[in-house]
Design a protein around this motif. Sequence first.
Motif, short mmCIF file in Angstrom:
data_model
loop_
_atom_site.label_atom_id
_atom_site.label_comp_id
_atom_site.label_asym_id
_atom_site.label_seq_id
_atom_site.Cartn_x
_atom_site.Cartn_y
_atom_site.Cartn_z
N SER A 190 27.20 19.37 -30.75
CA SER A 190 28.30 19.50 -31.36
C SER A 190 28.65 18.66 -32.44
N GLN A 213 20.76 28.27 -39.40
CA GLN A 213 21.84 29.22 -39.38
C GLN A 213 21.45 30.69 -38.87
N ASN A 216 21.76 30.05 -35.13
CA ASN A 216 22.80 29.88 -34.67
C ASN A 216 23.56 31.29 -34.36
N ILE A 219 22.22 33.09 -31.32
CA ILE A 219 22.81 32.26 -30.41
C ILE A 219 24.11 32.81 -29.95
N SER A 220 24.82 33.10 -31.11
CA SER A 220 26.16 33.72 -30.86
C SER A 220 26.15 35.12 -30.62
N GLU A 227 21.02 25.63 -28.13
CA GLU A 227 22.33 24.97 -28.43
C GLU A 227 22.46 25.34 -30.14
N HIS A 228 23.74 25.59 -30.13
CA HIS A 228 24.24 25.97 -31.44
C HIS A 228 24.35 24.54 -32.34
N ASN A 230 25.33 22.27 -35.50
CA ASN A 230 26.62 22.16 -36.27
C ASN A 230 26.19 21.57 -37.75
#
Length: 479
Positions: A190, A213, A216, A219-220, A227-228, A230
């Motif tokens: 994070s 990206q 990410n 994952i969402s 892990e996202h 950032n």
Amino acid sequence: MHISVSSTALGLSAIFVALAAALPGSSAHLDKRYTEQRNGISYNVFEHAGTGAKLSFVNNSGICETTSGVNQYSGYISVGSDMNMFFWFFEARENPTTAPLAAWFNGGPGCSSMIGLFQENGPCQFYNGSSTPSLNPYSFNNFANMLYIDQPVGVGFSYGNDTVDSTVSAAPQVWALLQSFYAQFPQYESRDFGIFSESYGGHYGPEFASYIQQQNADISASNTSGEHINLVAVGINNGWFDSKMQYKAYIDYSANNSYNQILSPSQYSKYMNTYESDCAPAVDDCYSSGSGDSCSSAQDTCSLYIEEAIIQSGDFDPYDVRQPSDDPYPPSQYSSYLADKSVQDAIGAQSQYQECPNDAYQKFSKTGDNTRSFLATLSDVVQSGVTVLVWAGDADWICNYMGVLAVANSVSFDGSDDFKAKELQPYTVNGKETGKYKTVNNLTYLQVYAAGHEVPYYQPETALQVFIQTMQKKGISST
């Protein structure tokens, strides 16, 4: 979840226990942590149950970063079967528990990031011909936690089965390494994350950012696990983004740079005619067909008739036109230092150092990766809102500032028209003009004066200021 631990304050076993507790959805009996001896080197080993990744590292080797209380880790992360990618991590010198995380990738394709670590922006450099390093006061880890990665496998200290033959195929391995890093060191999850690179980083930077990206988003959407990341910033100096624009820039720069007029007016006309008749059509064929054969052929054509022909026509170092061809710059004492067995053992290296091995380069060449344009990918990253810096030292020929500016002016995003029309303005560091730049929204272009290909080596104070401002998610500004 965040956890701040220091190996100087806690024993290693206590760190492992703390990290185990911090891993979401994991328990100590699922992940494995132990020490092992390999070729006389003692490693701390972490096997992540969720991904099957294995991370083997030594901590606080005392090599390069000698600032009191600043931790470092180096070793290997498995990114596949017999695929061992070398990493070297340095905590931030200030506020490491809250500082952002940034990864550095040198280019090539197939060159080690130890180049950047020891010659450019790492915690130490070799000064005044010394055979041993000294602290670099302008290291990027003054501000951020820094992760240097030797990729693809087979480059630098990385070793094993190398399956990567393109920028696109390199990206998943880099993402896998980052996921493994976060699993072992969840205190960095994070945090703001930045990608910084140079040279072939004009390919790596946009593609690695875009892949992160995409992951990410997956994952969402619960389409993949992980892990996202950032991602907030991408910085690429003297990058190779787009062959059509940048092969032409070889000719323009050779005739019009302020340091070394390599081509006469008649030679300029001759090369420009060759570019229009041979190189540009070959690149267009690559762009339209996308085939490996056409892109590889375009690379051969443009390299033979433009790049290599101009290099052989004069006495200059293509990485710094102010230097003669037989005196490449900057000096490379660091490679001899890394060949020392005691240094290798201290940092946990299991292979002989290879700065830019030919095998990796040839694999990329066979797929025509060099010729492929990453302008559209760069545009997508800019349009997504990530802070992007494209910058270039103006004494570099191989990825010169004229070509980089042409690329920046061609990026497609909401501010494209304003960016292209905007005039460059002076960039100052503590009142001293060290370049000129322009910023629109989240895209910045910077030309750095009196700097060759490895900008942070030549202008370390400027490079650090630019790095900090970009990692702070804002356009650069004069001080």
